[in-house]
Design a protein around this motif. Structure first.
Motif, PDB file in Angstrom:
ATOM      1  N   TRP A   1       4.911   3.787  13.170  1.00  6.42           N
ATOM      2  CA  TRP A   1       6.329   4.027  12.842  1.00  6.42           C
ATOM      3  C   TRP A   1       7.325   3.822  13.970  1.00  6.42           C
ATOM      4  CZ3 TRP A   1       9.735   8.280  14.131  1.00  6.42           C
ATOM      5  CH2 TRP A   1      10.981   8.169  13.511  1.00  6.42           C
ATOM      6  N   TRP A   2       7.170   4.447  15.127  1.00  5.87           N
ATOM      7  CA  TRP A   2       8.236   4.406  16.137  1.00  5.87           C
ATOM      8  C   TRP A   2       8.473   2.972  16.597  1.00  5.87           C
ATOM      9  CZ3 TRP A   2      10.447   9.046  18.315  1.00  5.87           C
ATOM     10  CH2 TRP A   2      11.483   8.773  19.226  1.00  5.87           C
ATOM     11  N   PRO A   3       9.742   2.500  16.512  1.00  2.88           N
ATOM     12  CA  PRO A   3      10.040   1.137  16.927  1.00  2.88           C
ATOM     13  C   PRO A   3      10.062   1.012  18.449  1.00  2.88           C
ATOM     14  CG  PRO A   3      12.036   2.250  16.243  1.00  2.88           C
ATOM     15  CD  PRO A   3      10.911   3.216  16.004  1.00  2.88           C
TER      16      PRO A   3
ATOM     17  N   ILE B   1       9.652   3.238  24.300  1.00  2.00           N
ATOM     18  CA  ILE B   1       9.531   4.384  23.401  1.00  2.00           C
ATOM     19  C   ILE B   1       9.959   5.661  24.115  1.00  2.00           C
ATOM     20  CG2 ILE B   1       7.851   5.858  22.234  1.00  2.00           C
ATOM     21  CD1 ILE B   1       6.334   3.265  21.491  1.00  2.00           C
ATOM     22  N   MET B   2       9.549   5.790  25.360  1.00  2.00           N
ATOM     23  CA  MET B   2       9.897   6.982  26.138  1.00  2.00           C
ATOM     24  C   MET B   2      11.412   7.072  26.325  1.00  2.00           C
ATOM     25  SD  MET B   2       7.770   8.269  29.421  1.00  2.00           S
ATOM     26  CE  MET B   2       8.401   7.233  30.731  1.00  2.00           C
ATOM     27  N   VAL B   3      12.039   5.958  26.665  1.00  2.00           N
ATOM     28  CA  VAL B   3      13.497   5.938  26.849  1.00  2.00           C
ATOM     29  C   VAL B   3      14.199   6.242  25.529  1.00  2.00           C
ATOM     30  CG1 VAL B   3      15.469   4.476  27.432  1.00  2.00           C
ATOM     31  CG2 VAL B   3      13.378   4.344  28.793  1.00  2.00           C
ATOM     32  N   GLY B   4      13.724   5.636  24.461  1.00  2.00           N
ATOM     33  CA  GLY B   4      14.328   5.863  23.153  1.00  2.00           C
ATOM     34  C   GLY B   4      14.224   7.310  22.714  1.00  2.00           C
ATOM     35  N   ALA B   5      13.114   7.957  23.048  1.00  2.00           N
ATOM     36  CA  ALA B   5      12.921   9.355  22.670  1.00  2.00           C
ATOM     37  C   ALA B   5      13.992  10.229  23.302  1.00  2.00           C
ATOM     38  CB  ALA B   5      11.529   9.831  23.097  1.00  2.00           C
TER      39      ALA B   5
ATOM     40  N   LEU C   1       3.169  11.855  21.726  1.00  2.00           N
ATOM     41  CA  LEU C   1       2.536  11.233  20.559  1.00  2.00           C
ATOM     42  C   LEU C   1       2.712   9.716  20.544  1.00  2.00           C
ATOM     43  CD1 LEU C   1       1.038  11.479  17.866  1.00  2.00           C
ATOM     44  CD2 LEU C   1       3.247  11.930  16.755  1.00  2.00           C
ATOM     45  N   TYR C   2       3.951   9.271  20.734  1.00  2.00           N
ATOM     46  CA  TYR C   2       4.232   7.843  20.508  1.00  2.00           C
ATOM     47  C   TYR C   2       4.085   6.988  21.767  1.00  2.00           C
ATOM     48  CZ  TYR C   2       5.982   9.283  15.942  1.00  2.00           C
ATOM     49  OH  TYR C   2       6.084   9.802  14.673  1.00  2.00           O
ATOM     50  N   ALA C   3       4.241   7.574  22.946  1.00  2.00           N
ATOM     51  CA  ALA C   3       4.101   6.782  24.174  1.00  2.00           C
ATOM     52  C   ALA C   3       2.740   6.993  24.835  1.00  2.00           C
ATOM     53  CB  ALA C   3       5.221   7.120  25.160  1.00  2.00           C
TER      54      ALA C   3
ATOM     55  N   TYR D   1      -0.499  11.587  12.389  1.00  2.00           N
ATOM     56  CA  TYR D   1       0.588  12.330  13.037  1.00  2.00           C
ATOM     57  C   TYR D   1       1.831  11.440  13.179  1.00  2.00           C
ATOM     58  CZ  TYR D   1      -1.957  16.545  14.614  1.00  2.00           C
ATOM     59  OH  TYR D   1      -2.630  17.739  14.693  1.00  2.00           O
ATOM     60  N   LYS D   2       1.610  10.231  13.677  1.00  2.00           N
ATOM     61  CA  LYS D   2       2.745   9.316  13.893  1.00  2.00           C
ATOM     62  C   LYS D   2       3.437   8.992  12.583  1.00  2.00           C
ATOM     63  CE  LYS D   2       1.113   6.916  18.043  1.00  2.00           C
ATOM     64  NZ  LYS D   2       0.768   5.604  18.633  1.00  2.00           N
TER      65      LYS D   2
END
Length: 217
Positions: free
Chosen positions: A22-24, A31-35, A132-134, A179-180
């Motif tokens: 999911w996370w673009p 991803i870390m910056v976007g979070a 989770l995403y990074a 989870y993602k």
DNA sequence: CGCCAGGGCCATA
DNA sequence: TATGGCCATGGC
């Protein structure tokens, strides 16, 4: 009120076409910056900032970038003054590990989470999103959407980050992709139907949703 | 025009 | 522990 998390997941998954994970983003760092940039901010505005940063989306580039220039580039995603500082705090921490996701991945999940939470600007949701995403760590992300949506469905537990996190993590299979995707599906569903002003009339979950009955007609 | 957005920090009680 | 003010831009 019994809430079947897997059943709801399957219903959401069958309706929304989301990419696995999911996370673009094209990299763990993006991803870390976007979070961080998406804190209380529409993702559409985050994309504008990420676009402005497109040639600088490496840890070293952003670390070397003067904070005044960073502020200018991330203006579209709002709160640019504090977020520029927060990003610098995150990068300062990341530098201690040579900007290496691999090195940090040797750490235990809880230790990594505590280190993230000690960075000024990183709270529970941002920490869990990064984990989770990074970092691909099994850490369920709770946000205001999750609490709003499930309390409307009838989940009668304290509307509190940790209470929700423990509930989900205790009931779900320990699967990273699940989870993602689950968090992503909650976001997509909430943006479309389960908003502050709900659109329950058209919501395919209205049969399950106690809150929705009042808004059906 | 007002409302809202994939939060978090800080002061106050 | 629990509120409330503050941070700010852009879509609708």
């Amino acid at each position: 009120m019994f809430i079947d998390l897997i059943d709801i997941y399957q219903k959401l998954y069958s309706v929304y076409n989301i990419p696995d994970g999911w996370w673009p983003g094209d990299s763990n760092f993006e991803i870390m910056v976007g979070a961080l940039l998406t804190q209380n901010t529409n993702w559409n505005n985050v994309e504008k900032s990420l676009h402005n940063l497109k040639n600088l989306l490496t840890p070293i580039s952003l670390y070397d970038l003067p904070i005044e220039e960073l502020e200018e580039l991330i203006k579209p995603s709002g709160f640019y003054g504090v977020k520029a500082k927060y990003l610098k705090n995150l990068l300062e921490w990341f530098k201690k590990y040579d900007f290496s996701f691999d090195e940090l991945n040797n750490k235990e999940k809880d230790e990594l989470r505590n280190e993230l939470l000690n960075i000024k600007g990183i709270g529970k949701e941002t920490a869990d999103s990064i984990l989770l995403y990074a970092f691909n760590k099994l850490s369920f992300v709770i946000d205001s959407y999750t609490i709003r949506m499930f309390s409307r469905i009838g989940l009668n537990i304290k509307k509190d980050y940790d209470t929700y996190k423990i509930f989900f993590e205790n009931k779900l299979p320990k699967n990273i992709i699940l989870y993602k995707n689950y968090h992503g599906l909650i976001v997509e569903h909430s943006k479309k139907y389960c908003k502050k002003k709900p659109l329950c009339k058209n919501c395919f979950l209205k049969n399950l949703c106690l809150f929705g009955e009042k808004y059906v007609r």
